[in-house]
Design an enzyme around this catalytic site. Structure first.
Site, PDB file in Angstrom:
ATOM      1  N   LYS A 191       0.886  -1.177   0.000  1.00 32.37           N
ATOM      2  CA  LYS A 191       0.000   0.000   0.000  1.00 32.37           C
ATOM      3  C   LYS A 191       0.919   1.222   0.000  1.00 32.37           C
ATOM      4  O   LYS A 191       1.414   1.642   1.032  1.00 32.37           O
ATOM      5  CB  LYS A 191      -0.881  -0.012   1.256  1.00 32.37           C
ATOM      6  CG  LYS A 191      -2.223   0.687   1.106  1.00 32.37           C
ATOM      7  CD  LYS A 191      -2.154   2.137   0.667  1.00 32.37           C
ATOM      8  CE  LYS A 191      -1.853   3.091   1.803  1.00 32.37           C
ATOM      9  NZ  LYS A 191      -1.595   4.475   1.333  1.00 32.37           N
ATOM     10  N   GLY A 244       6.720   5.505   8.160  1.00 34.91           N
ATOM     11  CA  GLY A 244       5.904   6.718   8.101  1.00 34.91           C
ATOM     12  C   GLY A 244       6.022   7.497   9.402  1.00 34.91           C
ATOM     13  O   GLY A 244       6.991   7.340  10.160  1.00 34.91           O
ATOM     14  N   GLY A 249       2.308   5.379  13.181  1.00 34.57           N
ATOM     15  CA  GLY A 249       2.840   4.145  13.762  1.00 34.57           C
ATOM     16  C   GLY A 249       2.092   3.753  15.026  1.00 34.57           C
ATOM     17  O   GLY A 249       1.761   2.581  15.240  1.00 34.57           O
ATOM     18  N   GLU A 266       9.422   1.893  11.120  1.00 42.01           N
ATOM     19  CA  GLU A 266      10.455   2.916  10.850  1.00 42.01           C
ATOM     20  C   GLU A 266       9.737   4.254  10.862  1.00 42.01           C
ATOM     21  O   GLU A 266       8.953   4.548   9.956  1.00 42.01           O
ATOM     22  CB  GLU A 266      11.116   2.677   9.487  1.00 42.01           C
ATOM     23  CG  GLU A 266      11.741   1.299   9.309  1.00 42.01           C
ATOM     24  CD  GLU A 266      13.003   1.087  10.124  1.00 42.01           C
ATOM     25  OE1 GLU A 266      13.405   2.016  10.852  1.00 42.01           O
ATOM     26  OE2 GLU A 266      13.567  -0.002  10.062  1.00 42.01           O
ATOM     27  N   CYS A 300      13.980  11.007   6.499  1.00 37.32           N
ATOM     28  CA  CYS A 300      13.779  10.648   7.906  1.00 37.32           C
ATOM     29  C   CYS A 300      15.039  10.858   8.722  1.00 37.32           C
ATOM     30  O   CYS A 300      14.986  11.223   9.885  1.00 37.32           O
ATOM     31  CB  CYS A 300      13.300   9.207   8.018  1.00 37.32           C
ATOM     32  SG  CYS A 300      14.374   8.037   7.204  1.00 37.32           S
ATOM     33  N   GLU A 398       9.385  17.328  14.211  1.00 33.57           N
ATOM     34  CA  GLU A 398       9.864  16.969  12.868  1.00 33.57           C
ATOM     35  C   GLU A 398       9.177  17.856  11.829  1.00 33.57           C
ATOM     36  O   GLU A 398       7.954  17.873  11.739  1.00 33.57           O
ATOM     37  CB  GLU A 398       9.562  15.497  12.572  1.00 33.57           C
ATOM     38  CG  GLU A 398      10.156  15.055  11.250  1.00 33.57           C
ATOM     39  CD  GLU A 398       9.812  13.612  10.879  1.00 33.57           C
ATOM     40  OE1 GLU A 398       8.648  13.203  11.047  1.00 33.57           O
ATOM     41  OE2 GLU A 398      10.725  12.903  10.397  1.00 33.57           O
TER      42      GLU A 398
HETATM   43  P1  NAD Z   1       2.325   8.839   7.043  1.00 37.15           P
HETATM   44  O1  NAD Z   1       2.458   8.186   8.365  1.00 37.15           O
HETATM   45  O2  NAD Z   1       1.367   9.943   6.887  1.00 37.15           O
HETATM   46  O3  NAD Z   1       1.961   7.784   5.906  1.00 37.15           O
HETATM   47  C1  NAD Z   1       2.749   6.638   5.659  1.00 37.15           C
HETATM   48  C2  NAD Z   1       1.875   5.555   5.041  1.00 37.15           C
HETATM   49  O4  NAD Z   1       0.930   5.126   6.010  1.00 37.15           O
HETATM   50  C3  NAD Z   1       1.073   6.018   3.838  1.00 37.15           C
HETATM   51  O5  NAD Z   1       1.036   4.972   2.871  1.00 37.15           O
HETATM   52  C4  NAD Z   1      -0.310   6.247   4.418  1.00 37.15           C
HETATM   53  O6  NAD Z   1      -1.345   6.113   3.481  1.00 37.15           O
HETATM   54  C5  NAD Z   1      -0.372   5.141   5.447  1.00 37.15           C
HETATM   55  N1  NAD Z   1      -1.341   5.352   6.538  1.00 37.15           N
HETATM   56  C6  NAD Z   1      -1.780   6.528   7.052  1.00 37.15           C
HETATM   57  N2  NAD Z   1      -2.686   6.299   8.022  1.00 37.15           N
HETATM   58  C7  NAD Z   1      -2.803   4.957   8.150  1.00 37.15           C
HETATM   59  C8  NAD Z   1      -3.581   4.099   8.992  1.00 37.15           C
HETATM   60  N3  NAD Z   1      -4.419   4.587   9.908  1.00 37.15           N
HETATM   61  N4  NAD Z   1      -3.449   2.762   8.845  1.00 37.15           N
HETATM   62  C9  NAD Z   1      -2.594   2.251   7.924  1.00 37.15           C
HETATM   63  N5  NAD Z   1      -1.856   3.004   7.093  1.00 37.15           N
HETATM   64  C10 NAD Z   1      -1.941   4.348   7.211  1.00 37.15           C
HETATM   65  O7  NAD Z   1       3.809   9.302   6.670  1.00 37.15           O
HETATM   66  P2  NAD Z   1       4.259  10.175   5.413  1.00 37.15           P
HETATM   67  O8  NAD Z   1       3.850  11.583   5.670  1.00 37.15           O
HETATM   68  O9  NAD Z   1       3.858   9.484   4.176  1.00 37.15           O
HETATM   69  O10 NAD Z   1       5.854  10.041   5.503  1.00 37.15           O
HETATM   70  C11 NAD Z   1       6.669  10.914   6.210  1.00 37.15           C
HETATM   71  C12 NAD Z   1       7.076  10.298   7.555  1.00 37.15           C
HETATM   72  O11 NAD Z   1       7.759   9.060   7.344  1.00 37.15           O
HETATM   73  C13 NAD Z   1       8.050  11.157   8.325  1.00 37.15           C
HETATM   74  O12 NAD Z   1       7.669  11.177   9.678  1.00 37.15           O
HETATM   75  C14 NAD Z   1       9.379  10.431   8.167  1.00 37.15           C
HETATM   76  O13 NAD Z   1      10.336  10.669   9.176  1.00 37.15           O
HETATM   77  C15 NAD Z   1       8.936   9.010   8.146  1.00 37.15           C
HETATM   78  N6  NAD Z   1       9.946   8.172   7.512  1.00 37.15           N
HETATM   79  C16 NAD Z   1      10.675   7.332   8.307  1.00 37.15           C
HETATM   80  C17 NAD Z   1      11.678   6.544   7.747  1.00 37.15           C
HETATM   81  C18 NAD Z   1      12.477   5.608   8.609  1.00 37.15           C
HETATM   82  O14 NAD Z   1      13.066   4.707   8.053  1.00 37.15           O
HETATM   83  N7  NAD Z   1      12.499   5.769   9.910  1.00 37.15           N
HETATM   84  C19 NAD Z   1      11.931   6.613   6.377  1.00 37.15           C
HETATM   85  C20 NAD Z   1      11.169   7.493   5.600  1.00 37.15           C
HETATM   86  C21 NAD Z   1      10.170   8.260   6.182  1.00 37.15           C
END
Ligand code: NAD
Length: 505
Positions: A191, A244, A249, A266, A300, A398
């Protein structure tokens, strides 16, 4: 020139854009069952350029059923590691051969500078190659108790892995999960993030051409609260690998708890870069500029808090601000662009709100708005705040954009307290030429990964992951293999049966 003519002059639209973006379930491209779609925008103009299928529970149910069938009845989990490895190498070859096209699509969809998108496409190929090699070199533990017992580990794929990914470097981050999940014989439902569905849709063609059996890879587009949520709550998905935001998370943790699923998380970061007064200042400035402005700051592991020892603080801030002002903001497709456009107007608004908050909290020394000539779309000038107090929001939260906070410190103890003064613990960067201090300091930082006198350059064998609010569990190298497999212990008696007899008398 008006904004519109500037836009028209500078915008680049790749050829062969799809007319719509669909799901890919059981070897076929399909629309959502209810026909629903969502808008996909490109970040230079914020115009809607395509509609993507908006998956819901019913679409996830179909994708999981296909993946489960491929796992229960198909050849993939039963193939020799060498056979799976060959297919993974073919995938890597195809990604390499298409790197320019992938980068062009990714850059258009996400706003990433084209040269950086190209690097990410190559890294995606490398991820597949790495796990293709690892899986054939894999050895498992055997323990012997001489004359009495042998114990060995029977490693098994787990089943349908649910992979949920973010919009920053989407194709590369997808490869990071797809590579090990597939190498170990699982089947998957991916997804991808709703802001950037374009490059994910290219996986299907690559996998088909490489010979991945039908049903092993499934893709459902859609919003997190619909498609993502349904995947997390599906009883036939025993594993969720999520990258994300920390807040998302937490929600996923809660939703997966009743099913006791395997989770890899992550999450977000607010990583410190600590510059001591004995550091190679030229290298430290170059690295900390790159560390927060590359990938548009949507990274990230960005070193978004720079802590600088007082003796070199003024010089550092002056040189840093001057160099930040020279960072080239431009159209994502142009080769000399160093910072492109942020992914989406919602994210742009969030980053800009932090820029305004920063102006009330600290001293602005570079940027602070849209760059000259790019007063449209989601462009943000590399922005530097100095004298940032540790309780400032721009120090603690962040931002995920090209915005950095610089804070002075006097002693090593103070630097450590500042470095650890955050809910996050993903990465840290330490700049010093004192060997003892470098190691002692690095080992005391609350971060999953530390780079000493180095930019973010990672050997794929090393663990990747964060502590505190930055994540749970580690992936990378054998740790990914561990996450995507069960290690069943088999115990065999060799000598006398060790059998205390109960109930003899
Ligand atoms: P997000 O949490 O908004 O979304 C990530 C994914 O989760 C998307 O596919 C989204 O559709 C899905 N999602 C959202 N709500 C959900 C739910 N209730 N149930 C299941 N899935 C759901 O994150 P983003 O804005 O897309 O990405 C940016 C974030 O990701 C930043 O905080 C960044 O630090 C983090 N990130 C972390 C790493 C790492 O390895 N630690 C790497 C890249 C990005």
């Amino acid at each position: 020139m008006t904004d519109t003519t500037i836009l028209a002059a500078g915008r680049h639209v790749p050829e062969n854009l799809p007319s719509r973006i669909q799901h890919y379930i059981d070897g076929a491209f399909v629309d959502s069952i209810d026909g629903d779609t969502f808008d996909v925008l490109e970040p230079v103009s914020n115009e809607v350029y395509v509609q993507a299928a908006a998956g819901k529970k019913a679409d996830i149910d179909l994708a999981v059923a296909a993946a489960k069938r491929a796992f229960d009845e198909g050849p993939w989990p039963r193939m020799l590691p060498r056979e799976r490895s060959r297919i993974l190498h073919r995938i890597a070859d195809l990604v390499e051969a298409r790197d320019a096209q992938l980068a062009e699509m990714e850059s258009f969809d996400s706003g990433l500078p084209i040269t950086q998108a190209l690097g990410q496409a190559r890294r995606a190929a490398e991820n597949f190659r790495f796990f293709a090699d690892l899986i054939v070199a894999q050895a498992d533990d055997t323990f012997k108790v001489p004359g009495r017992q042998i114990n060995y580990v029977n490693r098994k794929p787990i089943g349908v892995a649910g992979l949920i990914t973010p919009w920053n470097t989407p194709f590369m981050l997808e490869s990071w999960k797809l590579g090990p999940a597939l190498a170990t014989g699982n089947t998957v439902v991916l997804k991808p993030a709703e802001f950037t569905p374009l490059s994910a849709s290219l996986w299907a063609g690559i996998f088909e051409e490489a010979g991945l059996p039908q049903g092993v890879f499934n893709l459902v587009n859609g919003l997190g609260e619909d498609a993502g949520d349904a995947l997390v709550k599906h009883p036939d998905v025993p594993l969720i690998s999520f990258t994300g935001e920390s807040r998302t998370g937490q929600i996923i943790f809660g939703n997966a708890a009743p099913f006791l699923k395997g989770l890899s998380m992550e999450l977000g970061g607010k990583s410190p870069a600590i510059v001591f007064d004995d550091a190679d200042l030229d290298a430290a400035i170059d690295a900390t500029i790159f560390g927060v402005f590359s990938l548009n700051g949507e990274r990230c592991t960005a070193g978004s808090r720079i802590l600088v020892q007082r003796d070199v603080y003024d010089e550092f801030v002056e040189r840093y601000a001057a160099q930040a002002k020279r960072v080239k903001v431009g159209y994502p497709h142009e080769k000399d662009t160093e910072v492109g456009a942020l992914v989406h107007p919602e994210h742009y608004a969030k980053v800009m709100s932090y820029v305004e908050i920063g102006k009330s909290e600290a001293r602005l020394v570079a940027g602070g708005g849209q760059p000259e000539g790019f007063e449209f779309g989601n462009f943000v000038a590399p922005t530097v705040f100095a004298d940032v107090s540790p309780d400032a929001r721009i120090f603690q939260e962040e931002i995920f954009g090209p915005v950095v906070a610089i804070t002075p410190f006097d002693t090593e103890e103070e630097a450590l307290a500042l470095a650890n003064n955050t809910r996050y613990g993903l990465a840290a960067y330490v700049w010093t030429n004192d060997l003892k201090r470098a190691h002692n300091f690095a080992q005391s930082i609350e971060a999953g990964m530390v780079w000493l006198n180095s930019n973010n350059v990672r050997d794929l064998r090393t663990p990747f992951g964060g502590v505190k609010a930055s994540g749970l569990g580690h992936e990378g190298g054998y740790r990914s293999i561990d996450f995507y497999t069960d290690q069943q212990a088999v115990h065999i008696t060799l000598g006398e049966v060790h059998n205390p007899t109960f109930g003899k008398n």
